[in-house]
Design an enzyme around this catalytic site. Structure first.
Site, PDB file in Angstrom:
ATOM      1  CB  SER A  54      -0.416  -0.299   1.066  1.00 25.93           C
ATOM      2  OG  SER A  54      -1.827   0.725   0.833  1.00 25.93           O
ATOM      3  CG  ASP A  78      -5.671  -3.368  -4.019  1.00 21.77           C
ATOM      4  OD1 ASP A  78      -7.023  -2.083  -3.178  1.00 21.77           O
ATOM      5  OD2 ASP A  78      -4.688  -3.521  -3.711  1.00 21.77           O
ATOM      6  CG  HIS A  86      -5.680  -3.372   0.417  1.00 22.63           C
ATOM      7  ND1 HIS A  86      -5.169  -2.324  -0.589  1.00 22.63           N
ATOM      8  CD2 HIS A  86      -4.293  -2.473   1.279  1.00 22.63           C
ATOM      9  CE1 HIS A  86      -4.560  -1.073  -0.572  1.00 22.63           C
ATOM     10  NE2 HIS A  86      -3.610  -0.986   0.580  1.00 22.63           N
TER      11      HIS A  86
END
Length: 551
Positions: free
Chosen positions: A262, A490, A520
């Site tokens: 991320s 995602d 994710h």
């Protein structure tokens, strides 16, 4: 709903959500000995060692910065880490029990301001599990789990089983980045005031509600400046990338081996730009798009969460039929949720805790559950409770996990850290008029999430520190190949971001891999194809073919 421009931590949030799908996370009392954010420690030393280039933060916290930074003193580059048994995580890190063996913790000193490396320092909290063998050790594999604002010290032990094969040849290492957790963690409102701030309507319908939201943002900003003012100019991503290179040197690694998830992909990209010659193995998973400004990024997230919601509703209808709370899904399912949110705007729902589920908290809980397919069942339960039983207990638990709130009402510092890092990185500042002009576009992108993400754009308005740049610089000519993993489902870091990152890293550097999946991030879904590709790269130096697709 808290706007997370770069995407919440892929694993830290997932761990919290899986824990709170049935009940809220437990906390623990504060512990640890990191310095107060307003009182960094002081280091004196001889000026020797590493040189580096490219702009970093200035001593005044302005957007201007020197083109180069001075060498780091030997007292920093040559420091020896005192690894010892880890204490229980502090309240700022999220509380909980001590991780126990084989985990060790230490503190790394880094300059508060890399433009003045002989000045004040900050203590960065580290954690590691030493390589288990029997094959030769490659080095340290440093993790950042995203946010920005996620505590790596608390996250890594919870997911170490996913990295057991990597642990045979790497020391697994993670850390609390500057401004996060026990690394001079940013402090803003106290717990009670944070609860009160969360009760302010985040999607104002009237001028009075807009005024109230602006006032809440101003109170939050003033509290951050009052409680953490001295560190706010120095929690930027460029400084965190410089911390990574200092960490590399102190850990004794000639090259940095890094796994970023991320926001951690943005940090990894900035590192590769600053130190392309020091990149060893670098994996990016759940990739932030480095080419988008905050409006483009949050609009992309809005579309990503709507897509994930539609995928959830489709699966729910297939598995539960007429008992699925969103019915057949699609436009009808979206309207059922939108209708629930309109009702909550006027009449919040009761919960088992005695607190109320507001419209904002419901949207936060829904979004939080879409980070992992493993929490889709919790979302179905929460929506069924709200729509049919008139209670909000499960959705509130999901929202609390996202916001870092435990059952005792204590918050970790992930949200303050997120705002502080985002606002010092991003130059853009948006007004209420800017948001109003964007609302039709956001509503069209998602009737459920659009307004919430749009109004989140004002979070940096009035921030006491100017933002640094329009986009992170991630071009890395001369770097070793970097693996860039994108998941087509995602919600928080849409798949297109991985493609953009691979291009921006440069020809022969960014190697794109696609996972056709949900949630994710990719590696921790357990997909065998993806695991084989990433492990082969990290353990055997096998760079997969660009464009590899895993299903």
């Amino acid at each position: 709903m808290h706007s997370v421009v770069r995407g919440a931590g892929a694993l830290g949030l997932a761990a919290a959500l899986l824990t709170t799908a049935v009940s809220c996370a437990s906390g623990s009392s504060d512990s640890g000995s990191s310095p107060s954010p307003s009182s960094p420690t002081t280091a004196t030393a001889d000026a020797t060692a590493t040189t580096s280039t490219t702009a970093t933060t200035g001593t005044t916290g302005t957007a201007s910065a020197p083109a180069t930074v001075p060498p780091l003193p030997a007292a920093l580059t040559g420091q020896r880490l005192a690894w010892q048994t880890c204490p229980a995580p502090s309240a700022a890190q999220g509380g909980g029990a001590a991780p126990g063996a084989p985990w060790e913790c230490a503190t790394l000193k880094a300059p508060l301001d890399y433009a003045a490396p002989d000045g004040r320092t900050v203590d960065l909290a580290l954690i590691r599990s030493k390589a288990t063998g029997p094959q030769p050790r490659i080095g340290s594999l440093v993790y950042n789990f995203g946010g920005p604002g996620g505590s790596g010290v608390t996250t890594l032990p919870g997911f170490a089983k996913d990295y057991a094969d990597l642990n045979t040849r790497y020391d697994l290492v993670s850390f609390d980045p500057r401004g996060v957790g026990d690394s001079a963690g940013v402090r803003c409102l106290d717990d009670r005031a944070t609860d009160a701030s969360a009760a302010v309507d985040g999607t104002p319908d009237t001028d009075a509600e807009v005024t109230a939201l602006d006032a809440a943002n101003a109170r939050y900003t003033a509290a951050c400046e009052q409680n953490s003012g001295p560190v706010l100019p120095f929690v930027d991503t460029v400084s965190a990338a410089r911390d990574l290179d200092l960490m590399r040197q102190v850990l004794g690694d000639p090259k940095l081996h890094y796994f970023g998830l991320s926001y951690g992909t943005e940090l990894g990209g900035v590192y590769a730009h600053l130190y392309p010659q020091n990149v060893g193995h670098l994996v990016m998973d759940a990739v932030v798009d480095p080419t988008k400004d905050p409006v483009q990024s949050s609009l992309g997230q809005t579309k990503g969460f709507q897509l994930a919601l539609e995928n959830f509703m489709k699966a729910c209808a297939a598995e539960a039929g007429t008992s699925c709370p969103t019915g057949p899904g699609g436009a009808e399912g979206t309207e059922r949720i939108a209708a629930l949110l309109r009702d909550l705007d006027a009449r919040p729902l009761p919960t088992d805790s005695g607190r109320q589920l507001t419209q904002d908290l419901a949207v936060t809980g829904i979004a939080a559950s879409l980070y992992s397919r493993q929490t889709w069942n919790a979302l179905a339960v929460g929506l069924q409770e709200a729509m049919r039983a008139g209670t909000g207990t499960t959705l509130l638990a999901l929202a609390d996990a996202y916001l870092g709130r435990d059952q005792q009402g204590r918050y970790n510092n992930s949200a303050p850290a997120n705002r502080a890092i985002t606002c010092v990185d991003d130059r853009q500042r948006y007004t209420d008029a800017d948001v109003r002009s964007q609302l039709p576009t956001y509503r069209q992108a998602s009737p459920v999430f659009g307004e919430f993400t749009a109004w989140g754009l004002t979070g940096c308005t009035g921030w006491p520190v100017p933002g640094r740049s329009d986009h992170p610089e991630v071009s890395a000519p001369g770097s070793a190949p970097i693996l860039v993993v994108g998941n087509t489902g995602d919600p928080a870091t849409p798949y297109e971001g991985a493609q953009a990152m691979a291009r921006q890293l440069g020809e022969g550097v960014g190697v794109g891999i696609t996972l056709e999946g949900q949630g994710h991030g990719g590696y921790d879904t357990g997909n065998p194809c993806l695991k084989e590709a990433v492990d082969g790269y990290l353990l055997a130096d096998r760079v997969p073919a660009a464009g590899t697709v895993c299903r």
